[in-house]
Design an enzyme around this catalytic site. Sequence first.
Site, PDB file in Angstrom:
ATOM      1  N   GLU A  93      -2.672  -9.120   2.468  1.00 55.13           N
ATOM      2  CA  GLU A  93      -3.083  -9.712   3.742  1.00 55.13           C
ATOM      3  C   GLU A  93      -4.590  -9.604   3.971  1.00 55.13           C
ATOM      4  O   GLU A  93      -5.128 -10.241   4.871  1.00 55.13           O
ATOM      5  CB  GLU A  93      -2.308  -9.063   4.893  1.00 55.13           C
ATOM      6  CG  GLU A  93      -2.790  -7.690   5.325  1.00 55.13           C
ATOM      7  CD  GLU A  93      -2.304  -6.552   4.448  1.00 55.13           C
ATOM      8  OE1 GLU A  93      -2.532  -5.382   4.824  1.00 55.13           O
ATOM      9  OE2 GLU A  93      -1.687  -6.821   3.391  1.00 55.13           O
TER      10      GLU A  93
ATOM     11  N   HIS B  62      -3.799  -4.676  -0.624  1.00 59.63           N
ATOM     12  CA  HIS B  62      -3.416  -5.350   0.609  1.00 59.63           C
ATOM     13  C   HIS B  62      -3.516  -6.866   0.426  1.00 59.63           C
ATOM     14  O   HIS B  62      -4.612  -7.425   0.504  1.00 59.63           O
ATOM     15  CB  HIS B  62      -4.343  -4.926   1.756  1.00 59.63           C
ATOM     16  CG  HIS B  62      -4.131  -3.527   2.223  1.00 59.63           C
ATOM     17  ND1 HIS B  62      -3.182  -3.202   3.154  1.00 59.63           N
ATOM     18  CD2 HIS B  62      -4.734  -2.368   1.865  1.00 59.63           C
ATOM     19  CE1 HIS B  62      -3.212  -1.893   3.375  1.00 59.63           C
ATOM     20  NE2 HIS B  62      -4.144  -1.361   2.607  1.00 59.63           N
TER      21      HIS B  62
ATOM     22  N   CYS C 286       0.837  -1.198   0.000  1.00 65.02           N
ATOM     23  CA  CYS C 286       0.000   0.000   0.000  1.00 65.02           C
ATOM     24  C   CYS C 286       0.879   1.258   0.000  1.00 65.02           C
ATOM     25  O   CYS C 286       1.650   1.460  -0.928  1.00 65.02           O
ATOM     26  CB  CYS C 286      -0.989  -0.033   1.155  1.00 65.02           C
ATOM     27  SG  CYS C 286      -2.364   1.143   0.921  1.00 65.02           S
TER      28      CYS C 286
END
Length: 218
Positions: A201, A199, A83
Amino acid sequence: MTAPTVCVFDYGFGNVRSATRALEHVGADVTLTADRAVAENADGLVVPGVGAFAAVMDGLRAARGDQIVGRRLAGGRPVLGICVGMQVMFERGVEHGIESEGLDQWPGVVELLQAPVVPNMGWATVEAPEGTRLFKGVEDERFYFVHSYGAREFPLGTTEDTGRFAAPLVTWSRAGTAEQSDAFVAAVENGPLSATQFHPEKSGDAGLQLLKNWVTGL
């Protein structure tokens, strides 16, 4: 077989807990710290980032993250930016008319997306290049984005090898509707330096596979 060691750089700006859990899930031995020695010596360094470009850069410099990233890349040691952790790899960022210096690993500017609605938030597909390792097996999957700014150009050549080093592999995505959309850099693979605007994750199984692809390459 020993698990690769990964340092998630904990300098106050980023989804460090979720990134740590995701990396552990794909087999990395993860340490969450801002300790310089750990960050420099781990097999892989993850630089997360959430917030304004200038604030993230201030946080990185305060934790000597700019020096750590520079030393690692000079030695060919892998770094993954996420990011705003990707955005600061560019030469500069412009937010609310304020220009800030980035880490200058790539030429170019991070600026406001020219889309009907910002922030660009939600799941989107990407246009991964041929030869990608980061997106192997998930080229056609969707990833989770939440950002108002991005790199809308990538001035560094991407079609030919640039002497000793292979040209960067750049992945693109789009913000906005099909009728009115703005292309931006979604990911870059550039030797030891990789980065994603989205992202991983928070991107479900596709994001986990992408992180696994990075970890297995350490």
